[in-house]
Enzyme design. Structure first.
Site, PDB file in Angstrom:
ATOM      1  N   GLU A 144     -12.003 -56.477   0.897  1.00 56.50           N
ATOM      2  CA  GLU A 144     -13.259 -56.091   0.279  1.00 56.50           C
ATOM      3  C   GLU A 144     -14.488 -56.734   0.934  1.00 56.50           C
ATOM      4  O   GLU A 144     -15.516 -56.068   1.090  1.00 56.50           O
ATOM      5  CB  GLU A 144     -13.233 -56.447  -1.213  1.00 56.50           C
ATOM      6  CG  GLU A 144     -12.076 -55.841  -1.987  1.00 56.50           C
ATOM      7  CD  GLU A 144     -12.132 -54.321  -2.026  1.00 56.50           C
ATOM      8  OE1 GLU A 144     -13.240 -53.759  -1.961  1.00 56.50           O
ATOM      9  OE2 GLU A 144     -11.059 -53.702  -2.113  1.00 56.50           O
ATOM     10  N   TYR A 158     -12.746 -50.383  -9.439  1.00 51.73           N
ATOM     11  CA  TYR A 158     -13.436 -49.152  -9.826  1.00 51.73           C
ATOM     12  C   TYR A 158     -13.419 -48.120  -8.703  1.00 51.73           C
ATOM     13  O   TYR A 158     -13.954 -47.020  -8.848  1.00 51.73           O
ATOM     14  CB  TYR A 158     -14.892 -49.466 -10.197  1.00 51.73           C
ATOM     15  CG  TYR A 158     -15.662 -50.146  -9.084  1.00 51.73           C
ATOM     16  CD1 TYR A 158     -16.329 -49.404  -8.119  1.00 51.73           C
ATOM     17  CD2 TYR A 158     -15.688 -51.531  -8.978  1.00 51.73           C
ATOM     18  CE1 TYR A 158     -17.004 -50.027  -7.074  1.00 51.73           C
ATOM     19  CE2 TYR A 158     -16.371 -52.159  -7.957  1.00 51.73           C
ATOM     20  CZ  TYR A 158     -17.024 -51.408  -7.005  1.00 51.73           C
ATOM     21  OH  TYR A 158     -17.676 -52.026  -5.976  1.00 51.73           O
ATOM     22  N   GLY A 159     -12.778 -48.479  -7.565  1.00 52.47           N
ATOM     23  CA  GLY A 159     -12.659 -47.568  -6.423  1.00 52.47           C
ATOM     24  C   GLY A 159     -11.199 -47.416  -6.057  1.00 52.47           C
ATOM     25  O   GLY A 159     -10.365 -47.073  -6.903  1.00 52.47           O
TER      26      GLY A 159
END
Length: 239
Positions: free
Chosen positions: A86, A12-13
């Protein structure tokens, strides 16, 4: 229902436009119960320890939905890469949720990387003007924070044109306005590079993009304004 034996990751990024790992396929769609917010700090990719950048995370909200891109993992190298990118460097942790394809035909369990207020890089909520200022002032080893924001916004405009993300698109408008006001070079901020995005439903997205009346209505006035700020009209700063 998709094959549940396959491992999928939801981006989503920056994963939306720069996954950085091999995958078998990718699909545009959404996850329910979350909203996207630029509340996570970053000191290893889009900022430094002295000036942390602002990157996206997901905040639980039963009434909201976040759109992005799901990837089917192709080989065993992807997970260690994502764990480092991440979690170790970004401060995120992993959860499992259900991903829905944009047409609602597929429902897939996905791994999602999210940041919470418990991690040391957390910056939290702030006025959007403050967040926009931080984004225009920060850069790191992976590039400028502006690139992170604008490429994500462009992904949404191009591949999910029916979706209006108020937080993201308001930040896009504020950052573009600030770039223009400060006479910054957009091409330099964006890194002068292109990324190839291959989605299963790319053709459907392009067809939707070719319908200007529907697109302009769904994107709202913010996109209409920001689209008029042409990158080639910006003069580069002499450093």
């Amino acid at each position: 229902m998709a094959n549940n034996n396959a491992l999928w990751v939801f981006g989503y990024g920056s994963l939306c436009w720069h996954p950085g790992f091999s995958y078998s396929k990718s699909i545009a769609g959404y996850v329910k119960g979350f909203k996207r917010r630029f509340w996570q700090g970053n000191t290893t990719h889009r900022g430094t320890v002295e000036k942390p950048g602002r990157v996206a995370t997901l905040i639980e909200d039963r009434e909201d939905t976040v759109y992005g891109r799901a990837f089917q993992i192709q080989d065993s190298a992807a997970l260690p890469y994502l764990e480092n990118r991440e979690c170790a460097l970004g401060g995120y942790l992993t959860i499992i949720a259900t991903f829905h394809s944009r047409d609602g035909a597929k429902q897939i369990p996905v791994v999602i990387y999210i940041a919470t207020s418990e991690n040391e890089l957390w910056l939290g909520d702030a006025p959007l003007q403050t967040i926009a200022r931080q984004i225009t002032e920060c850069s790191g080893p992976s590039g400028h924070n502006v690139e992170y924001l604008l490429r994500l916004a462009e992904f949404m405009h191009r591949y999910l044109p029916e979706v209006y993300d108020e937080h993201l698109f308001t930040l896009e408008l504020l950052v573009r306005s600030r770039i223009k006001e400060e006479n910054m070079c957009l091409a330099t901020l964006m890194g002068n590079r292109d990324f190839v995005i291959d989605l299963e439903d790319t053709e459907a997205a392009v067809r939707a993009e070719d319908q200007p009346d529907g697109n302009e209505q769904s994107r709202g006035n913010l996109l209409q304004f920001s689209a008029r700020i042409a990158p080639k009209t910006l003069r580069c700063l002499k450093m």
